[in-house]
Design a protein around this motif. Structure first.
Motif, PDB file in Angstrom:
ATOM      1  N   ILE A 110      33.737  56.619  65.980  1.00 25.40           N
ATOM      2  CA  ILE A 110      32.922  55.040  66.207  1.00 25.40           C
ATOM      3  C   ILE A 110      34.167  54.065  66.196  1.00 25.40           C
ATOM      4  CG2 ILE A 110      31.266  53.475  65.504  1.00 25.40           C
ATOM      5  CD1 ILE A 110      29.663  55.828  64.447  1.00 25.40           C
TER       6      ILE A 110
ATOM      7  N   GLY B  63      29.988  54.542  56.663  1.00 27.36           N
ATOM      8  CA  GLY B  63      30.911  55.372  55.793  1.00 27.36           C
ATOM      9  C   GLY B  63      30.791  55.269  54.462  1.00 27.36           C
TER      10      GLY B  63
ATOM     11  N   ASP C 236      38.117  51.029  62.574  1.00 26.62           N
ATOM     12  CA  ASP C 236      37.986  49.488  62.572  1.00 26.62           C
ATOM     13  C   ASP C 236      39.141  49.245  63.225  1.00 26.62           C
ATOM     14  OD1 ASP C 236      36.987  47.159  62.700  1.00 26.62           O
ATOM     15  OD2 ASP C 236      36.311  47.344  60.364  1.00 26.62           O
TER      16      ASP C 236
ATOM     17  N   VAL D  65      35.738  50.267  66.401  1.00 33.84           N
ATOM     18  CA  VAL D  65      35.409  48.829  66.736  1.00 33.84           C
ATOM     19  C   VAL D  65      36.682  48.275  67.632  1.00 33.84           C
ATOM     20  CG1 VAL D  65      35.490  46.524  65.472  1.00 33.84           C
ATOM     21  CG2 VAL D  65      34.151  48.668  64.650  1.00 33.84           C
TER      22      VAL D  65
ATOM     23  N   LEU E  10      32.369  50.070  69.658  1.00 33.42           N
ATOM     24  CA  LEU E  10      31.428  49.222  68.879  1.00 33.42           C
ATOM     25  C   LEU E  10      32.149  47.733  69.360  1.00 33.42           C
ATOM     26  CD1 LEU E  10      29.026  48.794  67.204  1.00 33.42           C
ATOM     27  CD2 LEU E  10      30.395  49.088  65.204  1.00 33.42           C
TER      28      LEU E  10
ATOM     29  N   LYS F 133      30.267  44.038  62.901  1.00 33.42           N
ATOM     30  CA  LYS F 133      30.945  45.113  62.967  1.00 33.42           C
ATOM     31  C   LYS F 133      31.441  45.979  61.714  1.00 33.42           C
ATOM     32  CE  LYS F 133      33.958  43.555  65.972  1.00 33.42           C
ATOM     33  NZ  LYS F 133      33.548  42.204  65.665  1.00 33.42           N
ATOM     34  N   SER F 134      32.209  45.312  61.096  1.00 31.64           N
ATOM     35  CA  SER F 134      33.033  45.879  59.918  1.00 31.64           C
ATOM     36  C   SER F 134      31.923  46.344  58.854  1.00 31.64           C
ATOM     37  CB  SER F 134      33.972  45.346  59.475  1.00 31.64           C
ATOM     38  OG  SER F 134      34.999  45.071  60.423  1.00 31.64           O
TER      39      SER F 134
ATOM     40  N   LEU G 117      30.040  49.587  59.996  1.00 28.36           N
ATOM     41  CA  LEU G 117      30.972  50.717  59.900  1.00 28.36           C
ATOM     42  C   LEU G 117      31.046  51.104  58.160  1.00 28.36           C
ATOM     43  CD1 LEU G 117      32.127  51.993  62.266  1.00 28.36           C
ATOM     44  CD2 LEU G 117      34.435  50.897  61.565  1.00 28.36           C
ATOM     45  N   ASN G 118      31.095  50.035  57.378  1.00 27.80           N
ATOM     46  CA  ASN G 118      31.249  50.432  55.800  1.00 27.80           C
ATOM     47  C   ASN G 118      29.952  51.075  55.338  1.00 27.80           C
ATOM     48  OD1 ASN G 118      33.724  49.212  55.705  1.00 27.80           O
ATOM     49  ND2 ASN G 118      33.129  47.297  54.770  1.00 27.80           N
TER      50      ASN G 118
ATOM     51  N   LEU H  97      35.595  56.889  61.612  1.00 23.84           N
ATOM     52  CA  LEU H  97      35.220  55.535  61.924  1.00 23.84           C
ATOM     53  C   LEU H  97      36.529  54.548  61.767  1.00 23.84           C
ATOM     54  CD1 LEU H  97      32.578  55.527  58.718  1.00 23.84           C
ATOM     55  CD2 LEU H  97      32.240  55.775  61.516  1.00 23.84           C
TER      56      LEU H  97
ATOM     57  N   PHE I 103      38.576  57.543  57.945  1.00 22.46           N
ATOM     58  CA  PHE I 103      38.638  56.069  58.125  1.00 22.46           C
ATOM     59  C   PHE I 103      39.934  55.616  58.807  1.00 22.46           C
ATOM     60  CE2 PHE I 103      35.527  57.112  54.728  1.00 22.46           C
ATOM     61  CZ  PHE I 103      34.512  56.420  55.100  1.00 22.46           C
TER      62      PHE I 103
END
Ligand SMILES: Nc1ncnc2c1ncn2[C@@H]1O[C@H](COP(=O)(O)OP(=O)(O)OP(=O)(O)O)[C@@H](O)[C@H]1O
Ligand SMILES: [Mg+2]
Length: 236
Positions: A201, A56, A171, A203, A40, A48-49, A52-53, A169, A91
């Motif tokens: 996924i 998640g 980040d 980032v 991503l 993006k974050s 993702l949050n 996920l 995470f």
């Protein structure tokens, strides 16, 4: 769509109240399949974050929905969400959150401890193997606040993998790492993805790294502006 693992439909997220209210995600539609490795990408502040949050279940959407493995996250109460996160998701945060007063090994084991209530020797062995893979077995007894930022990030990677979650996920998991450790961590994630069919996924700001996934999704100003699935038959 037999392989569909995550379905995101018309996802909207606003932050703030009244005059200060801003729409950060403006209607995201994305599906992710089992075992897919997605990068991503997008400019800083593009959302993006935030996305993702929401995937998640760390935050709730303003509108639209996220369905994971048939479960609409908005149907779950907070306790159910916590359980769901622990069982299904791993995470790796942009700002890793290790528990500073616990050791490196304990931090890796925490998601398992939450899941199972007690640590088995087999699990401790697995935690050590993961620490070895991120190059940190020699730090196992250090407190998490007594190692470097990059080392903490690698501990967070090992921790995310301990329960073999279906979805990881991440980040910017390699954001603070040098070239060698970026390579280590990326290869480990890629391997987990292949071995256990874990959907990833990730980032990243690193376009070169992004190209090494199966798919690259680009977000701009709260919208998906490109979604490119790589042709796996052309890979070596
Ligand atoms: N809790 C919050 N309250 C208000 N605004 C927020 C909040 N979190 C993020 N934002 C805003 O939402 C937008 C998207 O933020 P987000 O963190 O998702 O961006 P990002 O794409 O992850 O950026 P970066 O690459 O810098 O990490 C930004 O404009 C940010 O300032
Ligand atoms: Mg971010």
């Amino acid at each position: 769509m037999d392989n569909g693992l995550i379905q995101i439909t018309d996802l909207v997220k606003d932050y703030g109240e009244g005059e200060a209210r801003t729409r950060v995600l403006k209607g995201i539609n994305l599906d992710f399949e089992c075992g897919e490795f997605t990068a991503l990408i997008g400019a800083s502040g593009s959302g993006k974050s935030t996305l993702l949050n929401l995937i998640g279940a760390l935050d709730r959407a303003t509108a639209g929905k996220v369905v994971i493995d048939g479960t609409d996250l908005s149907d779950l109460n907070d306790d159910e969400l916590a359980l769901f996160r622990n069982r299904t998701l791993g995470f790796i945060f942009q700002f890793h959150f290790l528990l500073p007063q616990f050791t490196v090994l304990e931090n890796v084991l925490i998601p398992y401890l939450i899941y199972a209530g007690q640590v088995t020797p087999a699990m401790e062995k697995r935690a050590m193997e993961l620490l070895d893979r991120v190059g940190l077995s020699h730090r196992r007894d250090n407190r998490a606040n007594a190692i470097s930022g990059g080392e903490q990030q690698r501990v967070a990677v090992a921790r995310a993998l301990i329960n073999q979650p279906r979805i990881i996920l991440a980040d910017e998991p390699t954001g603070n790492l040098d070239t060698a450790n970026t390579e280590n961590v990326f290869n480990l994630l890629r391997e987990m993805n292949g071995q256990y069919c874990t959907s990833m996924i990730m980032v990243t700001h690193d376009r070169e790294l992004a190209q090494r996934g199966d798919r690259v999704v680009e977000i701009s100003d709260g919208l998906v502006i490109s979604d490119v699935l790589k042709d796996s038959s052309s890979e070596g």
